[in-house]
Design a protein around this motif. Sequence first.
Motif, PDB file in Angstrom:
ATOM      1  N   ASP A   1       0.808  -1.205   0.106  1.00  0.00           N
ATOM      2  CA  ASP A   1      -0.152  -0.191   0.009  1.00  0.00           C
ATOM      3  C   ASP A   1       0.743   1.240   0.124  1.00  0.00           C
ATOM      4  N   ARG A   2       0.269   2.238  -0.696  1.00  0.00           N
ATOM      5  CA  ARG A   2       0.984   3.668  -0.448  1.00  0.00           C
ATOM      6  C   ARG A   2       0.034   4.033   0.588  1.00  0.00           C
ATOM      7  N   ALA A   3       0.184   4.080   2.003  1.00  0.00           N
ATOM      8  CA  ALA A   3      -0.598   4.262   2.754  1.00  0.00           C
ATOM      9  C   ALA A   3      -1.079   5.673   3.061  1.00  0.00           C
ATOM     10  N   GLU A   4      -0.171   6.576   2.758  1.00  0.00           N
ATOM     11  CA  GLU A   4      -0.498   8.063   2.920  1.00  0.00           C
ATOM     12  C   GLU A   4      -1.250   8.707   1.666  1.00  0.00           C
ATOM     13  N   GLN A   5      -1.243   8.290   0.525  1.00  0.00           N
ATOM     14  CA  GLN A   5      -1.990   8.686  -0.595  1.00  0.00           C
ATOM     15  C   GLN A   5      -3.389   8.118  -0.361  1.00  0.00           C
ATOM     16  N   LEU A   6      -3.664   6.802   0.195  1.00  0.00           N
ATOM     17  CA  LEU A   6      -4.844   6.094   0.268  1.00  0.00           C
ATOM     18  C   LEU A   6      -5.583   6.670   1.367  1.00  0.00           C
ATOM     19  N   ALA A   7      -4.941   7.225   2.266  1.00  0.00           N
ATOM     20  CA  ALA A   7      -5.540   7.931   3.455  1.00  0.00           C
ATOM     21  C   ALA A   7      -5.960   9.241   2.984  1.00  0.00           C
ATOM     22  N   ASP A   8      -5.073  10.077   2.055  1.00  0.00           N
ATOM     23  CA  ASP A   8      -5.655  11.301   1.338  1.00  0.00           C
ATOM     24  C   ASP A   8      -6.820  11.257   0.804  1.00  0.00           C
ATOM     25  N   ALA A   9      -6.849   9.952   0.136  1.00  0.00           N
ATOM     26  CA  ALA A   9      -8.074   9.722  -1.027  1.00  0.00           C
ATOM     27  C   ALA A   9      -9.379   9.537  -0.046  1.00  0.00           C
ATOM     28  N   ALA A  10      -9.084   8.852   1.052  1.00  0.00           N
ATOM     29  CA  ALA A  10     -10.384   8.515   1.964  1.00  0.00           C
ATOM     30  C   ALA A  10     -10.658   9.718   2.482  1.00  0.00           C
ATOM     31  N   ARG A  11      -9.950  10.762   2.802  1.00  0.00           N
ATOM     32  CA  ARG A  11     -10.399  12.009   3.334  1.00  0.00           C
ATOM     33  C   ARG A  11     -11.143  12.837   2.344  1.00  0.00           C
ATOM     34  N   VAL A  12     -10.527  12.878   0.970  1.00  0.00           N
ATOM     35  CA  VAL A  12     -11.323  13.564   0.046  1.00  0.00           C
ATOM     36  C   VAL A  12     -12.753  13.167  -0.139  1.00  0.00           C
ATOM     37  N   ILE A  13     -12.987  12.023  -0.219  1.00  0.00           N
ATOM     38  CA  ILE A  13     -14.077  11.154  -0.338  1.00  0.00           C
ATOM     39  C   ILE A  13     -15.136  11.641   0.921  1.00  0.00           C
ATOM     40  N   SER A  14     -14.646  11.740   2.017  1.00  0.00           N
ATOM     41  CA  SER A  14     -15.654  11.873   2.972  1.00  0.00           C
ATOM     42  C   SER A  14     -16.447  13.447   2.888  1.00  0.00           C
ATOM     43  N   ASP A  15     -17.412  13.526   3.534  1.00  0.00           N
ATOM     44  CA  ASP A  15     -18.186  14.616   3.607  1.00  0.00           C
ATOM     45  C   ASP A  15     -17.494  15.749   4.256  1.00  0.00           C
ATOM     46  N   GLY A  16     -17.517  17.143   3.542  1.00  0.00           N
ATOM     47  CA  GLY A  16     -17.106  18.157   4.150  1.00  0.00           C
ATOM     48  C   GLY A  16     -15.654  18.250   3.913  1.00  0.00           C
ATOM     49  N   ALA A  17     -14.821  17.523   3.118  1.00  0.00           N
ATOM     50  CA  ALA A  17     -13.523  17.479   2.754  1.00  0.00           C
ATOM     51  C   ALA A  17     -13.121  18.973   1.841  1.00  0.00           C
ATOM     52  N   PRO A  18     -12.126  19.583   2.282  1.00  0.00           N
ATOM     53  CA  PRO A  18     -11.958  20.850   1.365  1.00  0.00           C
ATOM     54  C   PRO A  18     -11.387  20.718  -0.248  1.00  0.00           C
ATOM     55  N   HIS A  19     -11.008  19.527  -0.257  1.00  0.00           N
ATOM     56  CA  HIS A  19     -10.905  19.077  -1.975  1.00  0.00           C
ATOM     57  C   HIS A  19     -11.711  17.993  -2.447  1.00  0.00           C
ATOM     58  N   ARG A  20     -12.212  18.394  -3.607  1.00  0.00           N
ATOM     59  CA  ARG A  20     -13.050  17.250  -4.152  1.00  0.00           C
ATOM     60  C   ARG A  20     -12.090  16.381  -5.278  1.00  0.00           C
ATOM     61  N   ALA A  21     -10.816  16.683  -5.265  1.00  0.00           N
ATOM     62  CA  ALA A  21     -10.114  15.893  -6.466  1.00  0.00           C
ATOM     63  C   ALA A  21      -8.651  15.827  -5.840  1.00  0.00           C
ATOM     64  N   LEU A  22      -8.070  14.784  -6.259  1.00  0.00           N
ATOM     65  CA  LEU A  22      -6.651  14.438  -6.089  1.00  0.00           C
ATOM     66  C   LEU A  22      -6.011  14.071  -7.638  1.00  0.00           C
ATOM     67  N   PHE A  23      -4.918  14.819  -7.855  1.00  0.00           N
ATOM     68  CA  PHE A  23      -4.136  14.419  -9.142  1.00  0.00           C
ATOM     69  C   PHE A  23      -2.961  13.909  -8.589  1.00  0.00           C
ATOM     70  N   PHE A  24      -2.659  12.697  -9.157  1.00  0.00           N
ATOM     71  CA  PHE A  24      -1.470  11.890  -9.138  1.00  0.00           C
ATOM     72  C   PHE A  24      -0.476  12.054 -10.134  1.00  0.00           C
ATOM     73  N   GLU A  25       0.589  12.687  -9.893  1.00  0.00           N
ATOM     74  CA  GLU A  25       1.751  12.841 -10.711  1.00  0.00           C
ATOM     75  C   GLU A  25       2.840  12.183 -10.509  1.00  0.00           C
ATOM     76  N   GLY A  26       3.739  11.500 -11.536  1.00  0.00           N
ATOM     77  CA  GLY A  26       4.818  10.743 -11.256  1.00  0.00           C
ATOM     78  C   GLY A  26       5.301  10.100 -12.604  1.00  0.00           C
ATOM     79  N   ASP A  27       6.424   9.735 -12.662  1.00  0.00           N
ATOM     80  CA  ASP A  27       7.086   9.298 -13.651  1.00  0.00           C
ATOM     81  C   ASP A  27       6.735   7.821 -14.091  1.00  0.00           C
ATOM     82  N   GLU A  28       7.046   7.341 -15.334  1.00  0.00           N
ATOM     83  CA  GLU A  28       6.426   5.962 -15.625  1.00  0.00           C
ATOM     84  C   GLU A  28       7.104   5.005 -15.055  1.00  0.00           C
ATOM     85  N   GLY A  29       6.008   4.154 -14.269  1.00  0.00           N
ATOM     86  CA  GLY A  29       6.348   2.906 -13.503  1.00  0.00           C
ATOM     87  C   GLY A  29       6.423   3.220 -12.037  1.00  0.00           C
TER      88      GLY A  29
END
Length: 258
Positions: free
Chosen positions: A4-32
């Motif tokens: 798991d990428r625990a930190e990113q998955l936790a961020d995603a769970a917070r975004v989905i929850s009601d009242g979150a300040p953000h409604r989208a996460l953009f994941f950026e990174g190199d190939e692979g």
Amino acid sequence: MHVDRAEQLADAARVISDGAPHRALFFEGDEGIGKTALLIELHQRHGDSTVCYVDLATTWAAFDVLNRICWQASGQGIPMDSFRALKQRYGEVPTVNFHGMSMDRSHLDIALSVNADRETQNSALSDELVARLTESATGAGSGSGSGSGSGPIVVLDGFDRCEPPLQRWISTSFLPDLLATRRITVFLAGRSVPSLSHPYAGAVRNLILPPFDAATVQEWIDLVGIEELKGSAEELCGKLDGLPSAISEFLSQFTREG
């Protein structure tokens, strides 16, 4: 095998929850680096909501993106009859690609008219699709719509691998439509990601995915159970630049050879 990428998955769970300040996460990174694997994991973890996944690398036009989301949302219980009726009324209008083309003035006028019609129709279809998704979010948890989740989730993978016209449409039209509802969550990934204008930029958080560190590589080694590699995580991580795809391939080959 999955780490798991625990930190990113936790961020995603917070975004989905009601009242979150953000409604989208953009994941950026190199190939692979594991962008697609992360999006697939998010898709699987949040199956209590309506989740629509689109691989933009295999999608050629806005119409196709809308159609794929409609098909998936419909299969998960969201009524899409009005979207289909609108699509049928418009019919199939081709998009003209001007790259490398030469034509006289009359043909150019026709081509411009066709593209203008397609843009108008894409806008109407997008509005209708977003309206149906938003309506299901309003009913979430009340015994109707998509069930017990926090609202629909739209997952867009491979943003950097689709054609520039499709990138522009996603950045300037589709994403603003989705985010304006404040009820739809968006996850997007690519080696490059969209830059949105105000006020939609405030609804997005950009996350750069880092390579895996030695501790995570050791976790992979422990999961695979290769005794000969124990204690060599730091060396292995350095040789493979911490890229999940390279590490996974190396360990799978090691296992086959063993």
